[in-house]
Design a protein around this motif. Structure first.
Motif, PDB file in Angstrom:
ATOM      1  N   TYR A 187       0.995  -1.640  -0.035  1.00  0.00           N
ATOM      2  CA  TYR A 187       0.136  -0.192   0.084  1.00  0.00           C
ATOM      3  C   TYR A 187       0.925   1.147   0.168  1.00  0.00           C
ATOM      4  O   TYR A 187       0.081   2.047  -0.336  1.00  0.00           O
ATOM      5  N   GLN A 188       1.856   0.962  -0.034  1.00  0.00           N
ATOM      6  CA  GLN A 188       3.581   2.309   0.073  1.00  0.00           C
ATOM      7  C   GLN A 188       2.957   3.014  -0.589  1.00  0.00           C
ATOM      8  O   GLN A 188       3.117   4.449  -1.510  1.00  0.00           O
ATOM      9  N   LYS A 189       3.267   2.041  -1.605  1.00  0.00           N
ATOM     10  CA  LYS A 189       3.839   2.444  -3.070  1.00  0.00           C
ATOM     11  C   LYS A 189       2.829   2.294  -3.988  1.00  0.00           C
ATOM     12  O   LYS A 189       3.125   3.991  -4.847  1.00  0.00           O
ATOM     13  N   LEU A 190       1.695   2.153  -3.457  1.00  0.00           N
ATOM     14  CA  LEU A 190       0.374   2.843  -4.643  1.00  0.00           C
ATOM     15  C   LEU A 190      -0.086   3.902  -3.412  1.00  0.00           C
ATOM     16  O   LEU A 190      -0.761   4.840  -4.642  1.00  0.00           O
ATOM     17  N   ALA A 191       0.517   4.428  -1.951  1.00  0.00           N
ATOM     18  CA  ALA A 191       0.131   5.580  -1.970  1.00  0.00           C
ATOM     19  C   ALA A 191       1.017   6.675  -2.497  1.00  0.00           C
ATOM     20  O   ALA A 191       0.955   8.235  -2.593  1.00  0.00           O
ATOM     21  N   ARG A 192       1.663   6.729  -3.383  1.00  0.00           N
ATOM     22  CA  ARG A 192       2.826   7.520  -3.496  1.00  0.00           C
ATOM     23  C   ARG A 192       1.706   8.042  -4.432  1.00  0.00           C
ATOM     24  O   ARG A 192       1.924   7.701  -5.288  1.00  0.00           O
ATOM     25  N   GLY A 193       2.760   9.502  -4.648  1.00  0.00           N
ATOM     26  CA  GLY A 193       1.758  10.145  -4.829  1.00  0.00           C
ATOM     27  C   GLY A 193       0.526  10.503  -5.228  1.00  0.00           C
ATOM     28  O   GLY A 193       0.275  11.922  -5.678  1.00  0.00           O
ATOM     29  N   LEU A 194      -0.360  10.007  -4.189  1.00  0.00           N
ATOM     30  CA  LEU A 194      -2.230  10.797  -3.584  1.00  0.00           C
ATOM     31  C   LEU A 194      -1.857  11.185  -3.014  1.00  0.00           C
ATOM     32  O   LEU A 194      -0.870  12.216  -1.624  1.00  0.00           O
ATOM     33  N   ASP A 195      -2.859  12.640  -3.341  1.00  0.00           N
ATOM     34  CA  ASP A 195      -2.690  13.361  -2.068  1.00  0.00           C
ATOM     35  C   ASP A 195      -3.661  13.371  -1.046  1.00  0.00           C
ATOM     36  O   ASP A 195      -5.246  13.314  -0.438  1.00  0.00           O
ATOM     37  N   LEU A 196      -2.987  12.771   0.299  1.00  0.00           N
ATOM     38  CA  LEU A 196      -3.510  11.709   1.282  1.00  0.00           C
ATOM     39  C   LEU A 196      -4.125  12.913   2.011  1.00  0.00           C
ATOM     40  O   LEU A 196      -3.298  14.009   2.253  1.00  0.00           O
ATOM     41  N   PRO A 197      -5.471  12.792   2.479  1.00  0.00           N
ATOM     42  CA  PRO A 197      -4.942  13.642   3.761  1.00  0.00           C
ATOM     43  C   PRO A 197      -5.027  14.470   5.165  1.00  0.00           C
ATOM     44  O   PRO A 197      -4.004  13.217   4.759  1.00  0.00           O
ATOM     45  N   PRO A 198      -4.790  14.897   5.524  1.00  0.00           N
ATOM     46  CA  PRO A 198      -3.511  14.989   6.986  1.00  0.00           C
ATOM     47  C   PRO A 198      -4.635  14.129   7.746  1.00  0.00           C
ATOM     48  O   PRO A 198      -3.801  13.910   8.437  1.00  0.00           O
ATOM     49  N   ASN A 199      -5.632  13.792   7.481  1.00  0.00           N
ATOM     50  CA  ASN A 199      -5.969  12.841   9.219  1.00  0.00           C
ATOM     51  C   ASN A 199      -5.680  11.333   9.127  1.00  0.00           C
ATOM     52  O   ASN A 199      -6.449  10.746   9.273  1.00  0.00           O
ATOM     53  N   LEU A 200      -5.028  11.503   7.648  1.00  0.00           N
ATOM     54  CA  LEU A 200      -4.770   9.764   7.638  1.00  0.00           C
ATOM     55  C   LEU A 200      -3.240   9.623   7.279  1.00  0.00           C
ATOM     56  O   LEU A 200      -2.583  10.474   6.459  1.00  0.00           O
ATOM     57  N   ARG A 201      -3.406   8.707   7.824  1.00  0.00           N
ATOM     58  CA  ARG A 201      -1.657   8.353   8.495  1.00  0.00           C
ATOM     59  C   ARG A 201      -1.068   6.493   8.309  1.00  0.00           C
ATOM     60  O   ARG A 201      -2.267   6.086   8.515  1.00  0.00           O
ATOM     61  N   LEU A 202       0.113   6.611   7.263  1.00  0.00           N
ATOM     62  CA  LEU A 202       0.705   5.146   7.602  1.00  0.00           C
ATOM     63  C   LEU A 202       1.122   5.074   8.470  1.00  0.00           C
ATOM     64  O   LEU A 202       2.276   5.378   8.802  1.00  0.00           O
ATOM     65  N   VAL A 203       0.982   3.859   9.387  1.00  0.00           N
ATOM     66  CA  VAL A 203       1.519   3.069  10.551  1.00  0.00           C
ATOM     67  C   VAL A 203       2.089   1.432  10.275  1.00  0.00           C
ATOM     68  O   VAL A 203       1.137   1.527  10.142  1.00  0.00           O
ATOM     69  N   TYR A 204       2.929   2.275  11.513  1.00  0.00           N
ATOM     70  CA  TYR A 204       3.916   0.501  11.759  1.00  0.00           C
ATOM     71  C   TYR A 204       3.553   0.232  13.094  1.00  0.00           C
ATOM     72  O   TYR A 204       2.279   1.128  13.859  1.00  0.00           O
ATOM     73  N   GLY A 205       4.204  -0.861  13.780  1.00  0.00           N
ATOM     74  CA  GLY A 205       3.722  -1.026  15.084  1.00  0.00           C
ATOM     75  C   GLY A 205       3.298  -2.541  15.594  1.00  0.00           C
ATOM     76  O   GLY A 205       2.421  -3.115  14.366  1.00  0.00           O
ATOM     77  N   HIS A 206       3.392  -2.626  16.688  1.00  0.00           N
ATOM     78  CA  HIS A 206       2.643  -3.170  17.078  1.00  0.00           C
ATOM     79  C   HIS A 206       1.246  -3.176  17.461  1.00  0.00           C
ATOM     80  O   HIS A 206       0.214  -2.536  17.420  1.00  0.00           O
ATOM     81  N   MET A 207       0.387  -4.593  16.536  1.00  0.00           N
ATOM     82  CA  MET A 207      -0.832  -4.369  16.774  1.00  0.00           C
ATOM     83  C   MET A 207      -1.402  -4.043  17.977  1.00  0.00           C
ATOM     84  O   MET A 207      -2.727  -3.267  17.796  1.00  0.00           O
ATOM     85  N   GLY A 208      -1.177  -5.100  18.878  1.00  0.00           N
ATOM     86  CA  GLY A 208      -1.931  -4.502  20.593  1.00  0.00           C
ATOM     87  C   GLY A 208      -1.187  -2.692  20.717  1.00  0.00           C
ATOM     88  O   GLY A 208      -2.886  -2.715  21.118  1.00  0.00           O
TER      89      GLY A 208
END
Length: 441
Positions: free
Chosen positions: A239-260
């Motif tokens: 999804y990181q690749k698909l999101a490149r170049g998109l104008d993402l709204p400021p309240n949408l973030r890509l996150v990693y980390g522990h699911m819990g």
């Protein structure tokens, strides 16, 4: 060697991906009769986890090393482990079982062997189960799975006594107590579901549209891995690749980390069919399994039929709140009050497994011979190929030319392996999709 407080059980976990390492190590801790000494082994392959992935999993061992199947069997021949947890794909489990059987026949001592599944079992049920047959315990994550597993084994005339009901070992965390500020929506991405670019682009577009429609909400795209890393399943189109170049709204973030940790702040978990839905349901976080792409076996969301969690993005955009079916949830072993019985703590679900392991370790008669369902007699056209992929012959012994080094690889060997793995991942994520698109012209 019976486990005791004076002599803590020594457990080996062999895993082939970050998710399976997490499952295996946590299963070892939950099923051990007493706090164990835990040695981790990572089976070398396309999905061998990176240091970053291991750190994100957050599960630690007393030792951890990378091995081939032949190298691991050599370790088993020389080290008196009490328990072995095989956190592997089915074919690898079968190969290790036959290799370990050969080790014992050559005079070695075998441990109690435990295996199972990382999450929802929605495909290759018979194939995966029969490849795991022969372990002392085949763990089922719910009452429903235990019933299905026994039915498969009994249906082919195989011993079903190894099937043991437990729960997913990573269930836990504080139950959901109410709306956060801001309200937080988490979309749990999956590496291979859906597979094609159009469907993945559609889901990303709907997530973006939901964030724009609800600017007061935090919208998180929870990612499994960074580009170049692999998990249990191959991810050709991150999804990181698909999101490149998109104008993402400021309240949408890509996150990693522990699911819990991500679920700690979630007010709504959305996915296609991720096991994260079970973690979320266990904590009573409102959970939606998407129907936008259909309810299909290929997507795995058919597993959630009857759950009360199926809904579409249109419904979520309009404010839909899912109401899970309590009977369905209880059969999955993920009720917030405890395992499938609906009472007690999640750890109680592992009592039968702990008791069974302790019984086997304490048996004066010793452990019975390993007896997988697949043998050169029952599956002469299938088993040899499975074993050969791990450099084992039909009798479980190493084939000529199999990796022979018993010591840790040197700097040159490690560099070559990293380069080869990087080339493979580059091919999967960049070259293969291009070739596939050309083939469709």
């Amino acid at each position: 060697m019976p486990a005791s407080t004076a002599n803590p059980p020594r457990i080996a976990v062999l895993a082939d991906s970050d998710t399976r390492w997490k499952w295996g190590a946590l299963t070892a801790a939950r099923t051990a009769p007493s706090p164990p000494v835990l040695d981790g082994f990572l089976l070398r392959g396309r999905a061998t986890p990176t240091p970053r992935q291991l750190a994100e999993v957050g599960v630690h061992a007393d030792s951890l090393r990378e091995v081939t199947a032949v190298e691991f069997l050599r370790v088993m021949a020389g080290t008196p482990y009490d328990v072995l947890v095989l956190a592997l794909v089915g074919g690898s489990v079968q190969a290790v079982l036959h290799g370990l059987k050969r080790v014992v026949e050559d005079g070695g001592r075998r441990p109690v062997v435990v295996t199972g599944y990382v999450g929802v079992v929605y495909e290759k049920l018979a194939d995966g189960l029969l490849l795991r047959h022969g372990a002392d315990l085949v763990l089922a994550n719910s009452r429903q799975d235990a019933e299905r597993f026994r039915a498969v084994y009994e249906g082919v005339g195989a011993d079903a006594s190894a099937v043991t009901e437990v729960a997913l070992p990573f269930l836990g965390g504080a139950p959901y107590t109410g709306r956060h500020d801001p309200f937080t929506v988490v979309f749990a991405a999956q590496p291979s579901v859906p597979e094609n670019r159009a469907d993945r682009a559609y889901l990303l577009d709907r997530l973006v549209r939901h964030a724009r429609l609800h600017p007061e909400r935090d919208v998180l795209l929870k990612l499994r891995s960074k580009p170049g890393e692999h998990t249990t399943h191959i991810e050709e189109l991150p999804y990181q690749k698909l999101a490149r170049g998109l104008d993402l709204p400021p309240n949408l973030r890509l996150v990693y980390g522990h699911m819990g940790e991500v679920l700690d702040r979630a007010d709504l978990l959305v996915t296609v069919s991720s096991t994260a839905a079970l973690e979320s349901l266990h904590r009573r976080v409102p959970t939606v399994v998407l129907t936008d792409l259909g309810v299909r076996e290929a997507l795995g969301n058919h597993h959630f039929v009857g759950s009360g969690c199926l809904a579409s993005w249109d419904q979520l955009d309009a404010g839909h709140r899912p109401d899970p079916d309590e009977d369905w949830v209880a059969r999955q072993g993920v009720a917030a009050g405890g395992p499938s019985s609906g009472t007690g703590s999640c750890d109680d679900a592992f009592v039968p497994a702990r008791e069974r392991i302790a019984e086997l370790l304490d048996s004066s008669a010793g452990l019975p011979p390993l007896a997988p369902y697949y043998t050169p007699v029952t599956a002469p056209g299938y088993l040899p190929g499975i074993l050969a992929r791990h450099h084992l012959g039909p009798d479980g012994s190493p084939l000529p030319g199999a990796p022979a080094a018993a010591e840790d690889p040197g700097p040159v060997r490690r560099t070559v392996r990293r380069a080869a793995r990087g080339a493979y991942r580059h091919g999967v994520q960049r070259v293969a999709p291009v070739i596939r698109r050309l083939g469709e012209l």
